[in-house]
Scaffold this motif. Structure first.
Motif, PDB file in Angstrom:
ATOM      1  N   LEU A   1       0.890  -0.834   0.315  1.00 59.15           N
ATOM      2  CA  LEU A   1       0.098   0.167  -0.325  1.00 59.15           C
ATOM      3  C   LEU A   1       0.772   1.160   0.089  1.00 59.15           C
ATOM      4  O   LEU A   1       0.020   1.900  -0.520  1.00 59.15           O
TER       5      LEU A   1
ATOM      6  N   GLN B   1       1.294   4.995  -2.192  1.00 57.45           N
ATOM      7  CA  GLN B   1       0.773   5.543  -1.674  1.00 57.45           C
ATOM      8  C   GLN B   1       0.053   6.793  -2.263  1.00 57.45           C
ATOM      9  O   GLN B   1      -0.572   7.506  -2.027  1.00 57.45           O
TER      10      GLN B   1
ATOM     11  N   TRP C   1      -3.089   5.238  -4.178  1.00 62.62           N
ATOM     12  CA  TRP C   1      -4.852   5.225  -3.501  1.00 62.62           C
ATOM     13  C   TRP C   1      -4.601   6.480  -2.735  1.00 62.62           C
ATOM     14  O   TRP C   1      -5.923   5.898  -1.760  1.00 62.62           O
TER      15      TRP C   1
ATOM     16  N   PHE D   1      -7.186  -5.792  -1.452  1.00 59.34           N
ATOM     17  CA  PHE D   1      -5.741  -4.899  -2.913  1.00 59.34           C
ATOM     18  C   PHE D   1      -7.185  -5.965  -4.067  1.00 59.34           C
ATOM     19  O   PHE D   1      -6.951  -6.375  -5.596  1.00 59.34           O
TER      20      PHE D   1
END
Length: 297
Positions: free
Chosen positions: A209, A213, A216, A288
């Motif tokens: 993650l 970043q 996301w 995910f």
């Protein structure tokens, strides 16, 4: 000030009546100044019994003796004094401290500023017996010295990217911190405490993650805005404010607080709401495998 005058000043703090007590001493010895030329040497106590009434006094306090400054500061200050051994019951004669005596000597300090133990002082005038048997005080001593249950060793993982991760074995997660777009955020890694493989998988998932970043962060914010902007306007109107928050406003106003992650790659992002929901935390759940699933309070 002459020695006799100093001693008189000290003794005026205590009742004239001498009573007999059984006293259970505590753990340590303390020096306390009461005059620039004289010291009090104090031995802690845990409880005492007034032998005249058999009344038990529970609560810490001090057995106090006046000594010369040079003797109080010496390494062997207690050797030639009437001071006491730790955890021992003594039968002694003593005078009780008069709390009101502070009103004359220290007018600038209110009585409520002193700890209770300061008032629970006894001035021994004679030690009658050491190691005296007393059932109630022996019970107090037993409770005081009960061994502490051994704690589980603290499990800490030092990760190059996630830093120090500390395991909470009861809640079954590691707690740590990470850097997200220049800000430090909290990280919770949910694991199976008994399966070390889950520890590694949770760390790997969190690093995945973090590696993406920027993408996301934008995706999660836009998803939260799409799901919750209308609700934010409803809250504003219910609070007698005009509901004119746009999705762009929503994206800009929320602030990331941290993430939780499982070993299976399921995560929750937590955001501060900038008072759009009266301080409630905004949670965005996803994985995910399935992408973003739900935004909620």
């Amino acid at each position: 000030m002459k020695k006799k005058a100093l001693l008189d000043k000290f003794e005026k703090q205590y009742e004239a009546e001498v009573r007999e007590y059984l006293v259970l001493t505590g753990d340590c010895l303390k020096n306390g100044v009461w005059d620039e030329e004289e010291f009090e040497v104090r031995a802690d106590y845990l409880a005492y019994v007034d032998t005249a009434t058999d009344a038990l006094h529970l609560g810490d306090g001090y057995l106090v003796e006046p000594v010369k400054k040079e003797r109080a500061t010496a390494a062997d200050a207690a050797v030639d004094s009437k001071l006491f051994k730790a955890g021992t019951i003594y039968r002694l004669r003593a005078r009780k401290f008069i709390a009101e005596s502070l009103l004359e000597s220290r007018k600038d300090v209110p009585l409520e500023c002193y700890k209770k133990s300061y008032f629970n002082r006894l001035y021994p005038t004679e030690v009658l017996e050491e190691g005296t048997a007393c059932g109630v005080l022996e019970e107090v001593r037993t409770q005081h010295i009960q061994p502490v249950e051994p704690r589980e060793p603290v499990v800490v993982i030092n990760d190059e990217e996630l830093g120090e991760l500390v395991l909470d074995p009861e809640l079954e997660f590691f707690r740590g911190k990470a850097h997200w777009l220049g800000n430090e955020v909290g990280v919770i890694l949910h694991v199976d405490v008994n399966r070390r493989a889950s520890w590694t998988k949770a760390r790997q998932a969190m690093k995945k993650l973090l590696a993406e970043q920027e993408r996301w962060d934008a995706t999660i914010r836009e998803f939260a805005a799409a799901e919750m902007t209308a609700l934010a306007n409803d809250w504003a109107e219910q609070g007698d404010e005009e509901g004119n928050v746009s999705e762009a406003d929503f994206v800009r106003r929320i602030t990331i607080e941290g993430f939780s992650m499982t070993s299976d790659g399921c995560f929750t992002a937590y955001f501060e709401d900038d008072d759009m929901f009266c301080g409630h935390t905004i949670q965005v759940e996803g994985s995910f495998r399935e992408g973003l699933i739900e935004a909620k309070l």
